[in-house]
Design an enzyme around this catalytic site. Structure first.
Site, mmCIF file in Angstrom:
data_model
loop_
_atom_site.group_PDB
_atom_site.id
_atom_site.type_symbol
_atom_site.label_atom_id
_atom_site.label_comp_id
_atom_site.label_asym_id
_atom_site.label_seq_id
_atom_site.Cartn_x
_atom_site.Cartn_y
_atom_site.Cartn_z
ATOM 1 N N ASP A 94 0.810 -1.220 0.000
ATOM 2 C CA ASP A 94 0.000 0.000 0.000
ATOM 3 C C ASP A 94 0.847 1.275 0.000
ATOM 4 O O ASP A 94 0.352 2.354 0.306
ATOM 5 C CB ASP A 94 -0.921 0.013 1.221
ATOM 6 N N CYS A 97 5.185 -0.390 2.420
ATOM 7 C CA CYS A 97 5.757 -1.722 2.609
ATOM 8 C C CYS A 97 7.127 -1.694 3.286
ATOM 9 O O CYS A 97 7.430 -2.574 4.095
ATOM 10 C CB CYS A 97 5.803 -2.483 1.294
ATOM 11 N N HIS A 203 8.732 -3.675 -4.154
ATOM 12 C CA HIS A 203 8.132 -4.104 -2.884
ATOM 13 C C HIS A 203 9.189 -4.632 -1.919
ATOM 14 O O HIS A 203 10.189 -5.230 -2.333
ATOM 15 C CB HIS A 203 7.105 -5.201 -3.153
#
Length: 226
Positions: A94, A97, A203
């Protein structure tokens, strides 16, 4: 007019007390959780001790891979995780991370990411000269932007995190040319290690040895936290 001034003063006083209480709550969270959950057993570090790392250069995100490159990078990262018997605790993608993954390493829960972000931004503000040279924009604009929930962390915030928490941050990455990056805290000996996986520029997740996940525990609830 006198009545208006009185109300403004009361609002200001109330806001100040609320802010002070928030600060005290944050301190209590940090102290209690750190005492209970911040001790790492070093298992991941021992497993990856033979890997060679590259020097870390703090930088902001300037490149996001296209779908094809991102897919190849993710496949490469999964192969490395499997080869070294490591497991990712997946955190929400979101925009928080990096901070969620650090929270999981510090507190065994990703849910304290707001506190982690706040502490890192404070480090950026308080020690401007350490980081300003790596930021190709107006520095105040940078750290104010980074204070916002959902703003992606970068390699500058990783260095600030290492410095703030006195931790060596170790990244198992999807980079083609190297799988391992270490971020060392400046001017201090690291007291702990945080292990993250890094799907490059996409990520972060929290990283553990596979066998440790069979006995993974969750923080005890504190009535004053919930």
């Amino acid at each position: 007019m006198a009545h208006t001034t009185l109300v403004e003063g009361e609002c200001s006083s109330s806001t100040s007390l609320s802010s002070q209480q928030e600060i005290e709550d944050d301190r209590m969270i940090a102290v209690v959780l750190s005492e209970e959950y911040a001790q790492l057993d070093g298992a991941v570090g021992r497993r990856l001790a033979s890997l060679s790392s590259i020097p870390h250069v703090p930088r902001i995100n300037t490149y996001i891979p296209d779908l094809n490159d991102a897919t190849l990078d993710h496949h490469r990262l999964l192969q490395r995780l499997n080869a070294h018997g490591l497991y990712e605790v997946k955190v929400s993608g979101d925009g928080n991370c990096q901070f969620r993954a650090l929270s999981d390493q510090m507190f065994r829960s990703p849910e304290y990411h707001k506190h982690v972000r706040k502490e890192i931004v404070k480090q950026l503000k308080d020690f401007r000269t350490l980081y300003e040279g790596y930021v190709p924009m107006q520095y105040k604009r940078y750290y104010k932007k980074m204070a916002k929930a959902g703003e992606w962390g970068d390699h500058v915030t990783l260095q600030a995190a290492a410095d703030k928490f006195g931790a060596k941050i170790c990244l198992l990455t999807s980079f083609r040319d190297t799988c391992f990056v270490e971020i060392i805290p400046r001017n201090q000996t690291p007291q702990k290690e945080f292990w993250l996986s890094f799907w490059s520029e996409v990520h972060y997740n929290s990283l553990y040895e596979l066998r440790d996940m069979q006995v993974r525990y969750k923080p005890k609830k504190k009535h004053w936290l919930f």
